[in-house]
Design an enzyme around this catalytic site. Structure first.
Site, short mmCIF file in Angstrom:
data_model
loop_
_atom_site.label_atom_id
_atom_site.label_comp_id
_atom_site.label_asym_id
_atom_site.label_seq_id
_atom_site.Cartn_x
_atom_site.Cartn_y
_atom_site.Cartn_z
N GLU A 54 0.77 -1.29 0.18
CA GLU A 54 -0.08 0.11 -0.05
C GLU A 54 1.03 1.45 0.05
O GLU A 54 1.81 1.35 0.87
CB GLU A 54 -0.87 -0.10 1.19
CG GLU A 54 -1.75 1.25 1.24
CD GLU A 54 -2.62 1.16 2.59
OE1 GLU A 54 -3.49 2.21 2.94
OE2 GLU A 54 -2.14 0.53 3.75
N LYS A 57 -9.39 1.80 -2.99
CA LYS A 57 -9.90 1.50 -1.85
C LYS A 57 -11.33 2.10 -1.61
O LYS A 57 -11.18 3.26 -1.65
CB LYS A 57 -9.15 1.90 -0.64
CG LYS A 57 -9.38 1.39 0.68
CD LYS A 57 -8.55 1.72 1.90
CE LYS A 57 -8.84 1.26 3.17
NZ LYS A 57 -7.72 1.65 4.27
N CYS A 76 -5.39 -2.33 2.96
CA CYS A 76 -5.50 -2.37 4.30
C CYS A 76 -6.41 -2.99 5.13
O CYS A 76 -6.49 -4.13 4.86
CB CYS A 76 -5.54 -0.82 4.80
SG CYS A 76 -5.15 -0.48 6.32
#
Length: 475
Positions: A234, A294, A346
């Site tokens: 990420e 995301k 995440c």
């Protein structure tokens, strides 16, 4: 230990039922503080918040999460007079509904659900592909109820045998489910190189070390063994895609093309209209592919909840890019070799039901993360458990590329294929077999378990109400 700790809570509430909520709330504060102490690291050590303020903010989350155990214990202590109904029906159902509620209230925080304690090396993990992690939670709470009832004084041998039989059936049946195969292999196995750059969070967004970060990942791509997919963590490249230094993409993509690998990296990018920015995963050397952005953002870390109330916190925090835009729920997987890879970023892999749709369209799941925010804490191991749970629920392998750990490859049964040592700079090489097909959990989601819990509470509540009215009439 989680099972025994929950049984100990039930014993305490049995001893002092009038204090059920308070006992369970204190239990919850202790349990969740011990699990999520690493929030202090992100607020103080990394974010620069003053110690007293960071400590107080760290305690707020456990104090809130502990409300759910408190309510479950309070309900069990008051809904029914029979201990067996209290602890084998009301408490497991209420506890499970509480875990589900906290997974979506205020955008949700499902970390630390007690079902995760059984995801590895436990027969109860066999329930995950059937009813999801909440089914495992229900089984853990029921088992704790049995353990708490067994030592009761004066219990007949037949009742003890019945309780033991219930435990045997529950664990034995779950073990049988664990041996079942729910999905089938699809396509040729995929060879992957997962890069763990180990860039300290204090340096990650420092302009003075930006060139060092880019050079580190360039060298890692050059030195990576041959693989069809090379995956970076990420925000591995901590700058907007269109702000990368001139020639860097050409240089690193040239290496990837010579190696015949799909180079996929976490990197922020602007929204198509240029007004916002996305936490994205992009196939750098395959520009025709869609990227993944995301969708389930982290409160405070990636967006500001209730700005009129909470924006003052940022006066005390060094928090870059705290205003991300959600990417949307209907994003397509990336095609790599003969596999379709659905990405999540995440803590998105903490939300099992949200991954059902992406998993159904894919053969492999992949998570990119940066847990350097939490130092050398158990946050890395907890996050690995979440990924293992998602692999179990969907019957798909899960890849994890992280900045500091836990970088790992997980098979479709939730078992580790390989894992990199945390807090080291290394490239993890693994081969994973994609899977297709739908597990029972993918077909029905959380609905069956939640409905079962609601029905159990309704029956117990109706029975308890009838008993109280009968007692009053007889009196």
């Amino acid at each position: 230990m989680a099972l025994l700790a929950l049984a100990a809570l039930i014993l305490l509430v049995q001893r002092w039922p009038q204090r059920a909520f308070g006992l369970a709330w204190v239990w919850g504060v202790a349990a969740y503080t011990s699990q999520f102490y690493w929030i202090y690291i992100s607020l103080h050590d990394i974010g620069g918040m003053p110690p007293l303020l960071a400590g107080g903010m760290t305690l707020l989350l456990p104090m809130y999460l502990a409300l759910y155990p408190g309510l479950a214990a309070w309900l069990a202590a008051r809904m029914h007079h029979l201990p067996a109904v209290r602890w084998l029906v009301v408490f497991p159902a209420a506890w499970t509904l509480g875990e589900w509620l906290r997974s979506w209230v205020f955008t949700g925080f499902p970390w630390g659900a007690i079902g995760y304690s059984q995801i590895t090396e436990s027969p109860l993990a066999g329930l995950a592909p059937v009813g999801g992690t909440h089914a495992v939670t229900l089984a853990v709470a029921l088992s704790a109820g049995v353990l708490a009832l067994l030592p009761q004084a004066g219990m007949h041998l037949a009742k003890r045998a019945a309780l033991g039989g219930l435990l045997l059936v529950l664990w034995g049946g779950s073990g049988w489910l664990q041996q079942q195969t729910w999905t089938t292999p699809a396509g040729a196995p995929l060879r992957v190189a997962l890069l763990q750059g180990n860039i300290p969070q204090a340096l990650k967004w420092d302009p003075a070390t930006f060139d060092f970060t880019l050079a580190t990942y360039y060298r890692m791509v050059v030195q990576a063994p041959p693989a069809e997919l090379t995956l970076l963590p990420e925000t591995a490249l901590p700058v907007f895609l269109d702000d990368l230094p001139s020639g860097y993409l050409t240089m690193i993509n040239g290496v990837a093309d010579r190696k015949k690998t799909a180079l996929v990296a976490g990197i922020p990018r602007r929204t198509p209209d240029g007004r916002g920015y996305l936490n994205a995963v992009i196939a750098l050397n395959q520009p025709t592919q869609d990227y993944y952005a995301k969708n389930h953002l982290v409160p405070f870390g990636e967006f500001i909840p209730l700005p009129a109330v909470t924006s003052w916190i940022y006066q005390f925090l060094r928090m870059p890019l705290s205003g991300f835009t959600p990417g949307g729920a209907d994003q397509l997987p990336l095609t790599i070799g003969q596999q379709k890879v659905a990405f999540n970023i995440c803590y998105e892999d903490g939300f099992g039901e949200e991954l059902i749709g992406p998993a159904a369209n894919a053969t492999i799941l992949a998570n990119v993360s940066n847990l350097a925010w939490f130092g050398k804490s158990n946050a890395m191991s907890q996050h690995l458990q979440l990924s293992q749970a998602r692999a179990l629920e969907t019957g798909r392998p899960m890849l994890r590329a992280t900045n500091t750990g836990m970088t790992a490859a997980i098979d479709h049964r939730g078992e580790l294929i390989a894992a990199a040592a945390p807090d080291t700079r290394q490239t993890l090489l693994a081969t994973v077999q994609g899977h297709s097909g739908l597990t029972p959990y993918m077909r029905h989601g959380n609905a069956p378990v939640l409905l079962l819990c609601a029905v159990l509470l309704a029956i117990a509540g109706g029975w308890g109400l009838w008993h109280r009215r009968s007692s009053q009439n007889n009196g």
